[in-house]
Motif scaffolding. Structure first.
Motif, mmCIF file in Angstrom:
data_model
loop_
_atom_site.group_PDB
_atom_site.id
_atom_site.type_symbol
_atom_site.label_atom_id
_atom_site.label_comp_id
_atom_site.label_asym_id
_atom_site.label_seq_id
_atom_site.Cartn_x
_atom_site.Cartn_y
_atom_site.Cartn_z
ATOM 1 N N CYS A 116 2.277 1.178 1.881
ATOM 2 C CA CYS A 116 1.482 0.563 2.960
ATOM 3 C C CYS A 116 2.147 0.936 4.273
ATOM 4 N N PRO A 117 1.408 1.600 5.169
ATOM 5 C CA PRO A 117 2.055 2.071 6.406
ATOM 6 C C PRO A 117 2.543 0.938 7.299
ATOM 7 N N LYS A 118 2.065 -0.281 7.092
ATOM 8 C CA LYS A 118 2.494 -1.406 7.922
ATOM 9 C C LYS A 118 3.471 -2.335 7.195
ATOM 10 N N ILE A 160 -7.072 -8.684 2.672
ATOM 11 C CA ILE A 160 -6.707 -8.055 1.396
ATOM 12 C C ILE A 160 -7.236 -8.882 0.225
ATOM 13 N N THR A 196 -9.201 -3.730 0.637
ATOM 14 C CA THR A 196 -9.279 -4.549 1.846
ATOM 15 C C THR A 196 -10.675 -4.444 2.433
ATOM 16 N N CYS A 198 -2.191 -6.344 8.449
ATOM 17 C CA CYS A 198 -3.027 -5.350 7.761
ATOM 18 C C CYS A 198 -4.048 -4.786 8.739
ATOM 19 N N MET A 199 -4.153 -3.444 8.779
ATOM 20 C CA MET A 199 -5.082 -2.826 9.738
ATOM 21 C C MET A 199 -6.278 -2.205 9.020
ATOM 22 N N ASN A 200 -6.510 -2.636 7.803
ATOM 23 C CA ASN A 200 -7.689 -2.193 7.051
ATOM 24 C C ASN A 200 -7.750 -0.672 6.920
ATOM 25 N N CYS A 201 -6.584 -0.030 6.707
ATOM 26 C CA CYS A 201 -6.577 1.430 6.618
ATOM 27 C C CYS A 201 -7.030 1.901 5.247
ATOM 28 N N ASN A 202 -7.074 0.992 4.271
ATOM 29 C CA ASN A 202 -7.603 1.332 2.948
ATOM 30 C C ASN A 202 -6.664 2.142 2.072
ATOM 31 N N PHE A 203 -5.461 2.408 2.552
ATOM 32 C CA PHE A 203 -4.571 3.272 1.771
ATOM 33 C C PHE A 203 -4.215 2.633 0.426
ATOM 34 N N CYS A 204 -3.973 1.324 0.457
ATOM 35 C CA CYS A 204 -3.611 0.639 -0.796
ATOM 36 C C CYS A 204 -4.734 0.781 -1.820
#
Ligand SMILES: Cc1ncc(C[n+]2csc(CCOP(=O)(O)OP(=O)(O)O)c2C)c(N)n1
Ligand code: SF4
Ligand code: SF4
Ligand code: SF4
Ligand SMILES: [Mg+2]
Lengths: 290, 87
Positions: free
Chosen positions: B37-39, B20, B83, B66-72
């Protein structure tokens, strides 16, 4: 990239640039939008979408009318027009007819597109002009002080509906579908990923496309209607949104209060000859073009 | 994670990891990245930026989540956080 902050526990690594900065006009930023306003999320989704689609940025054009949403055309670094109030669609129509190579998108507010500019929406959709219209619906005229507009739900409080709104609002996806738009979808600014994908889809689709974005305006709508600040309004979206692609027109009506759901989804995805297709077809049949 | 039948490609498939980044003075403390953030990786910190807003930070014990989902990145209205794929 500088990494000055990474030593303190939990501190996020500090940098100076964002991967989408090259899509935006840095000399115009930071933007003017209030804390908790959803317009920044909507713009980020759009920046990501225009970067991802296989259409060169040089061929993309962005237009807006006037309002808080209308500022977007000034922030995105593609050829853009910040037009007069309500008139982005006629400018867009002219651009597309004069230069069919361009990918033309209008990004504007509910008041701009459906109050003063409503007639233009009607006729561009009817003619199936190959443009994309993205409407940020925050249920009020944000920029001018939170007045009632054509999408303000029944009973909602605005600065000009002190006893609650007595008018029935427009049901935007219903309207767009009835006028023959080939792609119609609605998402809230919490549905970032769906929204970004819908924008990619609309940009690549031939014909008149319409995306409605339900967006928090804490100043003009959230606070007077007890939806609270931006974060609380997004929590409300999380609780009440239902994805239903085959929603009926009745189900698409937005109440924004009580237990009523916020129905979102990809409602229409179809094909219809565009204005330019028909022109070419008919002139060719008459032997007027080769 | 327990498998009913061990997937053949278990050794090859890795959950993506994200790293991040923040541009501190752009943040307006809206809390969208923290809440959605889903996590549950982020939380509000005591640190205040130049505009007077509290920055997000990585929550205790969530350093590797962090799973690098890019939502943030997509939801941040200020283009302040993103991220990249991590190790
Ligand atoms: C011809 C004209 N009439 C009125 C105005 C004042 N005005 C500016 S923005 C606006 C409404 C904007 O509402 P909307 O399109 O919903 O945008 P928002 O600010 O909510 O994003 C109005 C009435 C104007 N600028 N020009
Ligand atoms: S007035 Fe409303 S729409 Fe305009 S920037 Fe503020 S929160 Fe956003
Ligand atoms: S990329 Fe996804 S998992 Fe990582 S911090 Fe952002 S929202 Fe959370
Ligand atoms: S979403 Fe962006 S502006 Fe909001 S708290 Fe997170 S980093 Fe700050
Ligand atoms: Mg509005």
């Amino acid at each position: 990239m500088s990494a000055k902050g990474a030593n303190d526990k939990g501190r996020i690594e500090t940098v100076e640039e964002h991967p989408l900065d090259h899509i935006l006009r840095q000399d115009r930023l930071p933007h003017i939008w209030c804390p908790g306003c959803g317009l920044g999320s909507a713009m980020t989704c759009y920046a990501q979408a225009i970067e991802r689609v296989d259409i060169p940025l040089k061929k993309q054009v962005l237009l807006s009318g006037i309002g808080c949403t209308g500022r977007i055309a000034g922030y995105v670094k593609v050829d853009s027009y910040h037009t007069t109030h309500g008139r982005a669609i006629p400018f867009a129509t002219g651009l597309k007819i004069a230069n069919p190579e361009l990918c033309v998108t209008v990004f504007s507010g509910d008041g701009d597109l459906f109050a003063i500019g409503g007639n233009h929406f009607l006729h561009a959709a009817r003619r199936n002009i190959d443009i994309n219209v993205i409407c940020v619906n925050n249920f009020n005229y944000g920029m001018t002080g939170g007045q009632q507009g054509p999408t303000t739900p029944v009973e909602a409080r605005t600065t000009t509906t002190r006893y609650g709104n007595f008018e029935h609002p427009l049901n935007l996806p219903h309207l767009a579908a009835a006028l023959g738009a080939v792609y119609v979808s609605r998402w809230t600014t919490l549905h970032c990923r769906h929204l970004e994908k819908s924008m990619e889809k609309a940009l690549q689709k031939r014909g008149f496309t319409f995306i409605e974005i339900i967006c928090p305006c804490p100043v003009g709508f959230g606070r007077p209607n007890k939806l609270g600040e931006g974060l609380e309004e997004l929590r409300y979206y999380r609780e009440k949104s239902v994805i239903k692609n085959d929603a009926s027109w009745d189900e698409m009506v937005l109440h924004m209060r009580g237990e009523e759901p916020i129905v979102v989804g990809d409602f229409v995805d179809t094909e219809r000859p565009t204005y330019l297709d028909l022109e070419e077809q008919m002139l060719r049949a008459k032997g007027l073009i080769k | 994670m327990k498998y009913w039948r061990r997937p053949l490609d278990k050794d090859k498939i890795k959950t993506p990891k994200g790293h991040i980044y923040i541009i501190p003075d752009r943040c307006k403390g809206c809390g969208f990245c923290i809440e959605f953030c889903p996590k549950g990786v982020l939380e509000e910190s005591d640190e205040i930026n130049r505009k007077g807003y509290h920055l997000p930070k990585i929550a205790d014990g969530k350093e590797d989540d962090c799973m690098n989902c890019n939502f943030c990145m997509l939801i941040c209205p200020e283009l302040a956080i993103y991220t990249e794929e991590g190790e």
